[in-house]
Design a protein around this motif. Structure first.
Motif, PDB file in Angstrom:
ATOM      1  N   GLU A  47       0.839  -1.206   0.000  1.00 31.15           N
ATOM      2  CA  GLU A  47       0.000   0.000   0.000  1.00 31.15           C
ATOM      3  C   GLU A  47       0.877   1.260   0.000  1.00 31.15           C
ATOM      4  O   GLU A  47       0.548   2.261  -0.649  1.00 31.15           O
ATOM      5  N   PHE A  48       1.990   1.209   0.718  1.00 34.28           N
ATOM      6  CA  PHE A  48       2.951   2.323   0.720  1.00 34.28           C
ATOM      7  C   PHE A  48       3.403   2.630  -0.712  1.00 34.28           C
ATOM      8  O   PHE A  48       3.362   3.784  -1.165  1.00 34.28           O
ATOM      9  N   TYR A  49       3.789   1.587  -1.467  1.00 35.40           N
ATOM     10  CA  TYR A  49       4.243   1.838  -2.841  1.00 35.40           C
ATOM     11  C   TYR A  49       3.093   2.238  -3.752  1.00 35.40           C
ATOM     12  O   TYR A  49       3.288   3.002  -4.699  1.00 35.40           O
ATOM     13  N   HIS A  50       1.902   1.739  -3.444  1.00 32.72           N
ATOM     14  CA  HIS A  50       0.735   2.180  -4.206  1.00 32.72           C
ATOM     15  C   HIS A  50       0.556   3.693  -4.019  1.00 32.72           C
ATOM     16  O   HIS A  50       0.331   4.433  -4.982  1.00 32.72           O
ATOM     17  N   LEU A  51       0.701   4.166  -2.775  1.00 25.77           N
ATOM     18  CA  LEU A  51       0.537   5.601  -2.498  1.00 25.77           C
ATOM     19  C   LEU A  51       1.662   6.416  -3.133  1.00 25.77           C
ATOM     20  O   LEU A  51       1.411   7.480  -3.705  1.00 25.77           O
ATOM     21  N   LEU A  52       2.908   5.922  -3.064  1.00 28.47           N
ATOM     22  CA  LEU A  52       4.008   6.626  -3.746  1.00 28.47           C
ATOM     23  C   LEU A  52       3.738   6.685  -5.248  1.00 28.47           C
ATOM     24  O   LEU A  52       4.010   7.703  -5.900  1.00 28.47           O
ATOM     25  N   GLY A  53       3.184   5.597  -5.797  1.00 33.13           N
ATOM     26  CA  GLY A  53       2.859   5.559  -7.224  1.00 33.13           C
ATOM     27  C   GLY A  53       1.811   6.599  -7.588  1.00 33.13           C
ATOM     28  O   GLY A  53       1.889   7.235  -8.641  1.00 33.13           O
ATOM     29  N   ALA A  81       3.701  13.498   2.542  1.00 27.64           N
ATOM     30  CA  ALA A  81       3.096  12.187   2.824  1.00 27.64           C
ATOM     31  C   ALA A  81       3.810  11.504   3.997  1.00 27.64           C
ATOM     32  O   ALA A  81       3.167  10.884   4.841  1.00 27.64           O
ATOM     33  N   PHE A  82       5.121  11.632   4.069  1.00 34.44           N
ATOM     34  CA  PHE A  82       5.860  11.068   5.213  1.00 34.44           C
ATOM     35  C   PHE A  82       5.431  11.743   6.515  1.00 34.44           C
ATOM     36  O   PHE A  82       5.385  11.116   7.561  1.00 34.44           O
ATOM     37  N   ARG A  83       5.116  13.021   6.433  1.00 32.16           N
ATOM     38  CA  ARG A  83       4.708  13.759   7.631  1.00 32.16           C
ATOM     39  C   ARG A  83       3.275  13.410   8.040  1.00 32.16           C
ATOM     40  O   ARG A  83       2.981  13.285   9.231  1.00 32.16           O
ATOM     41  N   GLY A 113       5.120   2.005   6.007  1.00 31.95           N
ATOM     42  CA  GLY A 113       5.841   1.351   4.910  1.00 31.95           C
ATOM     43  C   GLY A 113       7.331   1.630   4.981  1.00 31.95           C
ATOM     44  O   GLY A 113       8.161   0.721   4.811  1.00 31.95           O
ATOM     45  N   ALA A 114       7.676   2.883   5.261  1.00 35.53           N
ATOM     46  CA  ALA A 114       9.097   3.245   5.339  1.00 35.53           C
ATOM     47  C   ALA A 114       9.757   2.554   6.535  1.00 35.53           C
ATOM     48  O   ALA A 114      10.886   2.066   6.444  1.00 35.53           O
ATOM     49  N   ARG A 115       9.044   2.496   7.654  1.00 34.19           N
ATOM     50  CA  ARG A 115       9.623   1.828   8.829  1.00 34.19           C
ATOM     51  C   ARG A 115       9.819   0.333   8.570  1.00 34.19           C
ATOM     52  O   ARG A 115      10.847  -0.248   8.938  1.00 34.19           O
ATOM     53  N   LEU A 116       8.827  -0.280   7.922  1.00 33.68           N
ATOM     54  CA  LEU A 116       8.957  -1.719   7.612  1.00 33.68           C
ATOM     55  C   LEU A 116      10.154  -1.972   6.697  1.00 33.68           C
ATOM     56  O   LEU A 116      10.838  -2.986   6.838  1.00 33.68           O
ATOM     57  N   GLN A 117      10.419  -1.054   5.775  1.00 35.43           N
ATOM     58  CA  GLN A 117      11.585  -1.248   4.904  1.00 35.43           C
ATOM     59  C   GLN A 117      12.892  -1.196   5.707  1.00 35.43           C
ATOM     60  O   GLN A 117      13.816  -1.947   5.429  1.00 35.43           O
ATOM     61  N   ILE A 118      12.922  -0.336   6.717  1.00 34.89           N
ATOM     62  CA  ILE A 118      14.111  -0.301   7.571  1.00 34.89           C
ATOM     63  C   ILE A 118      14.253  -1.632   8.309  1.00 34.89           C
ATOM     64  O   ILE A 118      15.358  -2.115   8.534  1.00 34.89           O
ATOM     65  N   MET A 178      11.056  -4.421  -3.449  1.00 32.55           N
ATOM     66  CA  MET A 178      12.414  -3.843  -3.479  1.00 32.55           C
ATOM     67  C   MET A 178      12.308  -2.335  -3.263  1.00 32.55           C
ATOM     68  O   MET A 178      11.600  -1.661  -3.996  1.00 32.55           O
ATOM     69  N   PRO A 179      13.004  -1.795  -2.269  1.00 33.92           N
ATOM     70  CA  PRO A 179      12.872  -0.362  -2.019  1.00 33.92           C
ATOM     71  C   PRO A 179      13.766   0.496  -2.937  1.00 33.92           C
ATOM     72  O   PRO A 179      14.674  -0.032  -3.586  1.00 33.92           O
ATOM     73  N   TYR A 180      13.483   1.759  -2.973  1.00 30.16           N
ATOM     74  CA  TYR A 180      14.305   2.848  -3.521  1.00 30.16           C
ATOM     75  C   TYR A 180      14.403   2.888  -5.054  1.00 30.16           C
ATOM     76  O   TYR A 180      14.509   3.961  -5.636  1.00 30.16           O
ATOM     77  N   LEU A 181      14.436   1.712  -5.706  1.00 27.46           N
ATOM     78  CA  LEU A 181      14.804   1.700  -7.125  1.00 27.46           C
ATOM     79  C   LEU A 181      13.746   2.335  -8.011  1.00 27.46           C
ATOM     80  O   LEU A 181      14.071   3.076  -8.944  1.00 27.46           O
ATOM     81  N   GLY A 182      12.476   2.070  -7.721  1.00 25.75           N
ATOM     82  CA  GLY A 182      11.414   2.645  -8.545  1.00 25.75           C
ATOM     83  C   GLY A 182      11.393   4.162  -8.442  1.00 25.75           C
ATOM     84  O   GLY A 182      11.276   4.869  -9.448  1.00 25.75           O
ATOM     85  N   TYR A 183      11.532   4.636  -7.218  1.00 20.46           N
ATOM     86  CA  TYR A 183      11.539   6.076  -6.981  1.00 20.46           C
ATOM     87  C   TYR A 183      12.742   6.725  -7.672  1.00 20.46           C
ATOM     88  O   TYR A 183      12.625   7.779  -8.309  1.00 20.46           O
ATOM     89  N   THR A 184      13.896   6.069  -7.562  1.00 20.66           N
ATOM     90  CA  THR A 184      15.114   6.595  -8.198  1.00 20.66           C
ATOM     91  C   THR A 184      14.947   6.647  -9.719  1.00 20.66           C
ATOM     92  O   THR A 184      15.370   7.607 -10.369  1.00 20.66           O
ATOM     93  N   LEU A 197      19.852  12.390  -4.666  1.00 16.19           N
ATOM     94  CA  LEU A 197      18.598  12.974  -4.165  1.00 16.19           C
ATOM     95  C   LEU A 197      17.819  11.981  -3.306  1.00 16.19           C
ATOM     96  O   LEU A 197      17.317  12.327  -2.241  1.00 16.19           O
ATOM     97  N   VAL A 198      17.711  10.754  -3.790  1.00 15.03           N
ATOM     98  CA  VAL A 198      16.919   9.762  -3.050  1.00 15.03           C
ATOM     99  C   VAL A 198      17.627   9.394  -1.743  1.00 15.03           C
ATOM    100  O   VAL A 198      16.982   9.259  -0.695  1.00 15.03           O
ATOM    101  N   SER A 199      18.950   9.265  -1.795  1.00 20.90           N
ATOM    102  CA  SER A 199      19.708   8.981  -0.563  1.00 20.90           C
ATOM    103  C   SER A 199      19.538  10.106   0.445  1.00 20.90           C
ATOM    104  O   SER A 199      19.322   9.864   1.642  1.00 20.90           O
ATOM    105  N   ALA A 200      19.635  11.342  -0.044  1.00 21.06           N
ATOM    106  CA  ALA A 200      19.495  12.496   0.855  1.00 21.06           C
ATOM    107  C   ALA A 200      18.080  12.572   1.406  1.00 21.06           C
ATOM    108  O   ALA A 200      17.883  12.832   2.600  1.00 21.06           O
ATOM    109  N   PHE A 201      17.093  12.320   0.538  1.00 22.40           N
ATOM    110  CA  PHE A 201      15.704  12.330   1.003  1.00 22.40           C
ATOM    111  C   PHE A 201      15.524  11.289   2.103  1.00 22.40           C
ATOM    112  O   PHE A 201      14.938  11.568   3.163  1.00 22.40           O
ATOM    113  N   PHE A 202      16.028  10.092   1.827  1.00 26.45           N
ATOM    114  CA  PHE A 202      15.862   9.013   2.797  1.00 26.45           C
ATOM    115  C   PHE A 202      16.510   9.380   4.136  1.00 26.45           C
ATOM    116  O   PHE A 202      15.911   9.216   5.199  1.00 26.45           O
ATOM    117  N   GLY A 203      17.706   9.923   4.073  1.00 28.75           N
ATOM    118  CA  GLY A 203      18.391  10.326   5.304  1.00 28.75           C
ATOM    119  C   GLY A 203      17.661  11.453   6.019  1.00 28.75           C
ATOM    120  O   GLY A 203      17.500  11.431   7.245  1.00 28.75           O
TER     121      GLY A 203
END
Ligand code: LUB
Length: 218
Positions: free
Chosen positions: A89-95, A122-124, A132-137, A148-154, A183-189
């Motif tokens: 559902e997290f990736y559905h929402l990012l999509g 959305a993260f806020r 979804g982000a916590r589960l990926q961690i 698979m995380p990060y790759l689609g967004y990248t 950008l994605v690494s910085a966003f994630f951090g």
């Protein structure tokens, strides 16, 4: 698996109830089942977002959803299946965010900025996204495959940066793919730091400063 398909995912089908005969009220029963499944999924997101996968029990999710444990198990085989559904559902929402930005038809660097700022909001604001982000961690602690995380967004960011590069809106020396990873690494951090330090209150400012630093004219 692609983690950020821009197409909406297929509607979820209900579990097969096997040999149950069809009754005239099947439609209503199905509506109720869909609603219950949604309540359970929202409760799982709340539990995973605030407490993390290892400490949450199916009983916790049932209590939060206001349903019986049996009702949870009707829709989800176990806690791992709940985590998978929340992550999907997290990736559905990012999509959906990606699709909306695409449809806004912005200049490519503006699209990148819009994508990151909307993702930050959305993260806020969205418990499903936080979960979804916590589960990926916590993915190494979950005995089930998560997307698979990060790759689609990248990939989405890379596409817009390539367009900007080809249109001369980025210095020739810029590598769009590498810049997307930065950008994605910085966003994630930044989203992680904003969560830990400020309960995400400053996530928009932190992401805005990343954009200023990495794609100055966006
Ligand atoms: C996104 C996260 C967190 C990337 O898998 C993913 O795409 C993502 C997983 O923890 O944010 C957003 C830049």
């Amino acid at each position: 698996m692609d983690s950020m398909a821009v197409e909406p995912s297929a509607p979820r089908s209900l579990p097969d109830r096997g040999t149950a005969p069809r009754h005239r009220d099947t439609g209503l029963k199905q509506q109720r089942a869909v609603r219950t499944r949604g309540q359970v999924l929202d409760a799982a997101a709340e539990a995973f977002a605030t407490r993390g996968f290892p400490t949450v029990t199916v009983q916790d999710v049932a209590e939060l959803a206001g349903v019986t444990k049996g009702a949870v198990y009707f829709h989800f085989a176990n806690k791992e299946a709940l985590a998978q559904a929340v992550a999907e559902e997290f990736y559905h929402l990012l999509g959906i965010i990606g699709q909306e930005v695409k449809e806004a038809d912005l200049a490519p660097l503006e699209a990148v900025a819009e994508l990151l700022m909307r993702t930050a909001a959305a993260f806020r604001d969205d418990t499903m996204v936080q979960a979804g982000a916590r589960l990926q961690i916590e993915r190494s602690l979950i005995g089930a495959e998560l997307p698979m995380p990060y790759l689609g967004y990248t990939r989405a960011v890379t596409g817009w940066l390539r367009q900007a590069h080809e249109a001369g809106q980025l210095p020739a020396s810029v590598d769009p793919e590498a810049t997307a990873r930065v950008l994605v690494s910085a966003f994630f951090g930044a989203q992680h730091m904003s969560w830990v330090l400020n309960d995400r209150a400053d996530i928009a400012e932190r992401v805005a400063e990343i954009l200023t630093a990495v794609v100055p004219k966006a």
